[in-house]
Design a protein around this motif. Sequence first.
Motif, PDB file in Angstrom:
ATOM      1  N   GLN B 110       0.835  -1.200   0.000  1.00  0.00           N
ATOM      2  CA  GLN B 110       0.000   0.000   0.000  1.00  0.00           C
ATOM      3  C   GLN B 110       0.873   1.254   0.000  1.00  0.00           C
ATOM      4  N   GLU B 111       1.997   1.166   0.707  1.00  0.00           N
ATOM      5  CA  GLU B 111       2.889   2.310   0.817  1.00  0.00           C
ATOM      6  C   GLU B 111       4.071   2.071  -0.113  1.00  0.00           C
ATOM      7  N   GLU B 112       4.604   3.153  -0.670  1.00  0.00           N
ATOM      8  CA  GLU B 112       5.553   2.966  -1.766  1.00  0.00           C
ATOM      9  C   GLU B 112       6.839   2.252  -1.353  1.00  0.00           C
ATOM     10  N   ARG B 113       7.221   2.304  -0.093  1.00  0.00           N
ATOM     11  CA  ARG B 113       8.391   1.544   0.334  1.00  0.00           C
ATOM     12  C   ARG B 113       8.006   0.442   1.322  1.00  0.00           C
ATOM     13  N   CYS B 114       6.744   0.083   1.282  1.00  0.00           N
ATOM     14  CA  CYS B 114       6.227  -1.021   2.105  1.00  0.00           C
ATOM     15  C   CYS B 114       6.389  -0.738   3.597  1.00  0.00           C
ATOM     16  N   LEU B 115       6.247   0.529   3.979  1.00  0.00           N
ATOM     17  CA  LEU B 115       6.461   0.889   5.377  1.00  0.00           C
ATOM     18  C   LEU B 115       5.158   0.954   6.166  1.00  0.00           C
TER      19      LEU B 115
END
Lengths: 241, 233
Positions: B110-115
């Motif tokens: 969901q978040e661009e760096r998977c954070l």
Amino acid sequence: MRAALAIVTLLLLAPAVAGAQESRCGELSATQMEEARALFIAGSAAVEAGRWADAIDSYERAYALSCAPSALYNLAMAFRALGRHRDARDAFDRLMTLHPDLNPDLRTNAQQFRREEASRVAVLELIDIDPDVRPEISFDGRAIPDEGQRPVLVETDAGSHSLVARLEAHQPFVWEGTLADGQRETVQVIFRPIPTGDDTVAIVLLAVGAAALIGGGIALGVVLQDEAQLRPLSPLTVELD
Amino acid sequence: MRERSAILGRMTSFARSRLPLALVSALLAGGCAQNAILELQIELPPAPAGSSARFAYVQVASPNSGFDFGVDWGDEGFTVPLTDSSQWTCVSVVGASPEVDVNARVRFCQEERCLDVADGNAPESRIFVQDPLYIGRRTFVRRRILRVPECVEDADCGGFGRCTSGRCGCSGDADCTAEDAVCLAGGCVDRVGRCDVEGCITGATDNFCADDGSHFCERLDAEPLSYECELSE
């Protein structure tokens, strides 16, 4: 990519039709048809998996067995996907020449792709070769037949290439360079006679020249060391430890 | 005079045969490529309808350096936003050692760096490439990820595992029915053998190894291959 994957599946090995009259395929036995069909399916599976080299082999063998235009069309598309523009263009040419009754939609596609592939073929144009001599020409290690036509045209795909032309009693002419898609590069081929003689000056010059060349070569090698490294093609780069 | 001619003859002979060799050797000593590059091309799937996965986070590393599947790889990676259609992404993997394997993992987050917290259990696709690097050579691997590995039923995993709690996973190789897939650390891995690593030969070939098992890139007369990062549209 969509186009590259637009292989033909529905025409699955419709056997060599009237359009293939000039081909070498006669009527296929059930075993041959089954083998060709299996090769065709293997080719399509290889395409789906992105294994283009496998796909090429399968389609080539499927076409050799069946002369089915769908196999040749897919072979051309696989060459195209691999960036082998010369092979792709030639395969499309074979398709349209050997299968005049090709499905109109397929023919339209093939004509368009053929034009695109032809425009991407790189050409090395060798000029100033005497029409009366027949040098031995080698391009990327492959012999190029010289039948007297001038200039000599060498077709290839984009990438780094080398050419060596040899003529008796002359020094070999060497060209190395990189060609881009569709680039046409003119190369002036100059043959220099191998020097002869027994002059002292020549001895000295030769010795000095040799020393200078070796020294220069080492210096150049050091300078070029960094330049010689392979360069990543993608801006997304990972350096492994 | 005869002696001088003999000297010149020897010198000329040297110039014809040894001098170019010496010069080339000198150049090669300083100018040889000492690195190797794998051009890894991965087709990413379209963003699935109704899924929260909006980004593909691509990480590439070597298991020889401890980057095995199932362990934390840190935050070195590339983000590619998913779109309505599939797309190719290309990564140049540069190495100086010929005897390493390469792992690639693509997490769909969901978040661009998977954070994001929800990305802790993000669906993940895995690729293993055996021995892809050859000093002075450029090699190529192309793989396709046809779908984000989230699921409702086993069939959604496309042979890359069984469906468990909405994720495709595996407990053994029998769960990974796709061609060349094996089960590692709870997930199916698309395994690229060394003979499927493309490069160093032109012309049709079943694989990229010679009959004696050596890869074509190990041969002195290896030929360059042309390369397009994005296959033609």
